[in-house]
Write an enzyme that holds these catalytic residues in place. Structure first.
Site, mmCIF file in Angstrom:
data_model
loop_
_atom_site.group_PDB
_atom_site.id
_atom_site.type_symbol
_atom_site.label_atom_id
_atom_site.label_comp_id
_atom_site.label_asym_id
_atom_site.label_seq_id
_atom_site.Cartn_x
_atom_site.Cartn_y
_atom_site.Cartn_z
ATOM 1 N N VAL B 46 38.482 -25.700 -10.501
ATOM 2 C CA VAL B 46 39.617 -26.038 -10.141
ATOM 3 C C VAL B 46 39.799 -27.584 -10.397
ATOM 4 C CG1 VAL B 46 41.176 -26.135 -8.144
ATOM 5 C CG2 VAL B 46 39.855 -24.158 -8.506
ATOM 6 N N CYS B 47 38.679 -28.190 -10.130
ATOM 7 C CA CYS B 47 38.895 -29.738 -9.877
ATOM 8 C C CYS B 47 39.294 -30.483 -11.388
ATOM 9 C CB CYS B 47 37.368 -30.349 -10.050
ATOM 10 S SG CYS B 47 36.488 -29.561 -8.763
ATOM 11 N N PRO B 48 39.332 -29.970 -12.516
ATOM 12 C CA PRO B 48 39.657 -30.749 -13.524
ATOM 13 C C PRO B 48 41.225 -30.346 -13.815
ATOM 14 C CG PRO B 48 38.321 -28.729 -14.413
ATOM 15 C CD PRO B 48 38.124 -28.900 -12.853
ATOM 16 N N GLU B 50 43.135 -30.110 -11.226
ATOM 17 C CA GLU B 50 43.856 -30.963 -10.100
ATOM 18 C C GLU B 50 43.870 -32.375 -10.607
ATOM 19 O OE1 GLU B 50 41.271 -30.020 -6.917
ATOM 20 O OE2 GLU B 50 43.156 -29.737 -5.943
ATOM 21 N N LEU B 51 42.609 -32.817 -11.267
ATOM 22 C CA LEU B 51 42.671 -34.244 -11.943
ATOM 23 C C LEU B 51 43.531 -34.421 -13.019
ATOM 24 C CD1 LEU B 51 38.440 -34.656 -11.732
ATOM 25 C CD2 LEU B 51 40.392 -35.701 -10.179
#
Lengths: 187, 187, 187, 187, 187, 187, 187, 187, 187, 187
Positions: B46-48, B50-51
């Protein structure tokens, strides 16, 4: 402050709901998704716009099995008086909890030091009583019920599909991700 | 957890930013609006998204005088390696802070017990170093950069206009409220 | 609980008084006789009859140099809303203090355990800030403004005449006693 | 200090009553309404006027099922000697408790620091031993038996009619209030 | 308990003496020999016989430079009332100290546990405030003023003649002993 | 210090008695009246006159059922050597307890600070081991066996006649007092 | 710090091993010889040369029944990404443990204060979980896999031959020593 | 245990060195590189082989500016006796420290619990008194002086060239690495 | 217990010496060699033989500049009485210290638990107040003055010749040893 | 320090005895008389003369049923090496205990602060493990085996004849004393 993953602490208070005074405890909350929607005080300014905005999505939330509890450090007597006199607040059908004993604001650690008022804070709790989402804004910044609805839907989706996750700005119906070794470093 | 109204605590770490390793401390942050954007780990799922979503609003934020700091418990070495290898992360121009010493995650109280990873948490800090907004979602729920932008604009508006407040779902250019005795109980 | 002879403790809050919100602190109270009149909650039952009764003697008290402060754990916003909507409360001209932070109820030790509401308690404080009289009744028993007036007059009399004391049920103008060795065992 | 709602603490002492020395303990008090009437010292000035005033309503109180206990830090020997020599005190038929051990004055927290004398304090205790009413005046201000009688009647009324409350300055036979949701904000 | 050789502790109280109420403190006692004569209570049985016995030697003690203070936990008001009404007590010309605050009984450690009454205890204090003699009897055993007089004379004699000591049952005018190495083991 | 009403504490020591060394413990003392007669040291000055005085009443005390124990911080070896060499001490038939371990002097709290010697103290203990009388004189003042005998008789009398008390300077055969309500304030 | 003779403490983490993520706990380690090979961080400088050197002796160690665990405070996600992108690291077949929670670095007390990175430390643990060998070098000094192999062989030899010891710089096949009384002082 | 980066703690002891007894303190050690070489006991088995091995590299170390201190919990008397009687130990020219007071073994935390003997432990300390290298082997495993020499050279090299680091198994004269951003993830 | 090398602690007591009572404190002891010779009790059995034995060497000790202090927990009165009556003790010319306050026996830690008597203990203290020799025997074993004399001479010899030591059973005039490196392991 | 009458504390160590290393614990010591003979260090100066002196009486002690244990803070390895190389020490047949762990020196409280060496101390322990005799001399003063033998014989004599005691300088075969009342003050 309550953290993501913390469990709902015990409380017992009185609520105003649709023309009645009803007792509400943590035991009543369990078993369903729940939103605790804190605001500073009855009869003030940003608060009624937020509560009216929230009232607008309440029918949708009910269909999704989500209950709503608004909370301030006023009494249930005050909530009823406000509901009687304000057109915006008069639209509310959800639970308006009296927290003049500061139990809930302390449980969630949103009592402002030296003011006796709660922060403008939202907590989404799952049926197991575990906090899944939270959001707090400062005094003059109103929240957005539509974004809250989006996040509650995402939280319900991943609860129902443990092998999937919802990417940024995911809306209901959009594609999700399935984490796997192959995806490591590939997104 | 850091509360609305708390002041930024001291830290000192290394960041990766646009092809360089640069030291960053709390002193560097002061004097401007700042977003601290925590996520669990480099090279995950999920992190990338969001980034990347956040990278999209970075030019706008810069024009508004807002700096952005992404933070995970990885090192700045790892951040660079990820930036080199991932197309999504490669778009990032803001500061990627290494927090392998857990200082920032502990300062904001978003370190997950027993995991060594940070929560998916956003904090908006004003030029005086005071936390004005915060939001945390559970593991599988991605955040929304557009909503973050809306709230930062509202926070900047009320900072600039101390006698006005922004109602629910306020968007830039919409009408605000001016609290007064006459408004008590009238909304 | 505050005892006879204790000195007023520090506080700082907002009051509603005759159409305005005004700040009130312990420093504002000093130098005059003062009555702190606690009651459980706005918008309830016995409370307005007591406050109306008290409003009736307020002009007399003002002539005697006595200020009056009613106190509940509601906010000043709630006090104003009640004042706007209730004919009985609308007669009040004295200070209605907001004590949602529980400072005054705790200072006088009249906060009911686990309820967040104050007792039905009256304290008379002299110009030096020293408590001279106190009275507390349980939930369902209303106080009597006439008797309060009688006792305030007696307290002012003995303050002005240090060598005299007021016997039981003394009314203004009646005879007092002058303690002396000869009187020992003679009454 | 003993608070409204506190329960009577244990004590054991000697009383003078109608020509006899009798032991009295907290167990003897239970099961009836009781008035504890503290005063500073035998053979002094305001005290006998208050005790005589109280003696005047004792027959009425007895019919209402209320027992009366006067208390000072003198011994029961001293009480008898005073009763023998003072016309005013000679009218007393209720219990005169010796509290030279300071147990009762400490239980109710009315012992004046450094003086060994009790405050001029009245406590009304219900048959369950729970404090329902209290009043304290400073050294030179006498109490009023008639007002005490009014409040005891009100307390007995609400004990007998749990759904009603007595408004301000209520006298026996006057109308009471029945709290209900409809009354909220309407008085 | 106060021990032989202990120094008088501070106190401040009211006394009844020859028709007047006078304040007495430890500072007033210093510089002369003093007898503190404790008894349980005014208006009781053994006490007046002892006080009358003591009154009989008071003129002699005064000539010897010895002051007398009787003490009970009654007030000075009670002492006066007793003095007024009792023929035996009416003979007393020395100080009758009120100790309702228990200060003196506690200073000399003669307060009976749980009774609020002093023991039947005598202490002889020299002009430097040092306790030289003490005697305590149980409730039903009266003391003997003649023996007290004998011991006070002996104590004054050895204070005046530091190289001599008074043997058993020594009476004024009888021979004393002068301790010396030669006397060791020879008596 | 041991107080009137305290119970004898445990001890175990060696005594010299009529040509023998015998062990004595608190258990040996119980069941009879007992006198503990402390003095500073063997081979000194006032002490032998007091012990000789006490020896003179020992036959009478024995007939009254009273045992006598003299005590100093010397050993039983020293007591025997003194008994052998001193004509006065040679008359003693009662128990001479060795207290070089300071147990008894500490139990009765009569050990002089920093000297290792006991005070000149007498304690009368009843058959239940309860202290009934006590007397202490300073270094140079000898006690009086006749007065001790008078008080022991009075103590035995009131023990045998619980409804009577002995007035001041009562001698065997004289009238006693019977406390009653009628006597209050009448002596 | 873990000392020679200490026992392996509990841990539970994720490892990257030959294309898979596998959980590893202290229970998995027991029963075989094990090497814990700490290094500061993925994607850095000395570390890969040491890990490559260690990879070279891994087949020999496997034949000797020795398992190898490399450890840094990076995640297993980061280990995989490094393994994918670095030729030197790509040769590794042993377990690469993620220690972002600092459990292992703390267990062995090799966490650098204020850095969140582990020391360059090697621990050899026997099948009973007991530490037998340890070595730590400062930041810029690389270790030597050949010397590690020599010492592991010696440790295995003395474990198998409890009556023999390996002298300095012993190599496999060389002579050992058998301690005995005769040898004392003879070497 | 002493950790890499810790500073030498204070000590003061006696050493045997080349036929003399000399005092040695931590102050004597400073300013040069130093090796502390602990071993369990004089007159035992592995120890002399290690000390002889170390003696072999002592001339080289001296040229490099490195002093050597062997340490056991024996006295300096015992060290001399061993030096006199053992051919291997007789070759030693460096300092043999007596640590029968356990100060050094405790400072470096290498005292075996309950045995009073030190571990087989080596510490390399730089001229600032900071520990740079350490190695410990269990009872039966001898160390290797050649490998120690390799590591000391590497440590001296990186101290002299702060921008370079020595890779695994680096030998004097071989190539080193210069850390840089470009190298991240490239080795 | 006082240890070799401890310094004399403060004391102040009375002694019997050659027909006089004299005060002795630790300050009086300093500047000379001193022997403290403890024994259980005056008038007992082994003690006088030891004291007589000690008296025999007192003239020699005096010539050597050594003072002697015998100590028991008896008083100086008792010492004099014993000196008067016992032929053996009558020979004593040294200081007989009274220690009924247990100060010296406690200072040297030789008070027998629960007995109030000192051990049979000898301490030799040098002119700086430092304990150099000590010896204690159980109850039934007498000491030997000749051996004490031998050891005091040896202690004085080594104090005067800091580079020499006295071997086992050394007698005055015999050869001593001069410690040196060459002697290590050679005796 | 261990006191006369204390019981031997637990220990477990290695001894050198007649060409063998043997384990010795407190359990091995019990049931026989034992001498613990502490000295500072192997290979020093006074120590071997004392040990040789002690070796001379060892056959006699063995016949008397007395075991001997010499103790220093050296190891048993060091004891053997000393035994091998020193003619004086080579004569020793008793147990030489290694106390490098300081257990025995601490148990008997004879470890010199900051030196790691034991005092020159002798303790004689009876078969029940109770200390009966002790002696300590300072560094340069040697003990005397003959005097030790005399005292052990006396201790054994009084253990065998509980009604007798040995006077000063008693030698085997000489007359003893039988304590009795008649002897008090007669020696």
């Amino acid at each position: 402050m309550a953290k993501i993953g913390d469990t709902l602490k015990p409380f017992s208070t009185q609520a105003y709901k649709q023309g009645k005074f009803v007792p509400v405890t943590d035991a009543d909350v369990g078993g369903k998704w729940a939103i605790f929607f804190f605001y500073p005080a009855d009869f003030t300014f940003v608060c009624p716009t937020e509560l009216e905005d929230l009232a607008g999505i309440y029918p949708t939330l009910q269909k999704m099995g989500v209950e709503v509890y608004s909370v301030s450090t006023d009494t249930h007597f005050s909530h009823k008086a406000w509901h009687d006199s304000s057109p915006a607040i008069g639209k509310i059908d959800f639970f308006m909890l009296g927290d003049q004993n500061h139990t809930l604001a302390t449980n969630f650690d949103v009592l402002r030091d030296g003011q006796g008022l709660a922060d403008r804070a939202t907590f989404v709790v799952d049926p197991q009583g575990v906090i899944q989402l939270m959001e707090i804004t400062s005094e003059g910044v109103g929240r957005n019920a539509a974004e809250l609805l989006r996040k509650v839907k995402a939280a319900q989706y991943v609860a129902a599909h443990p092998d999937e996750v919802c990417p940024a700005k995911w809306e209901e119906g959009e594609q999700t991700l399935a984490p796997s070794l192959e995806l490591v470093g590939k997104i």
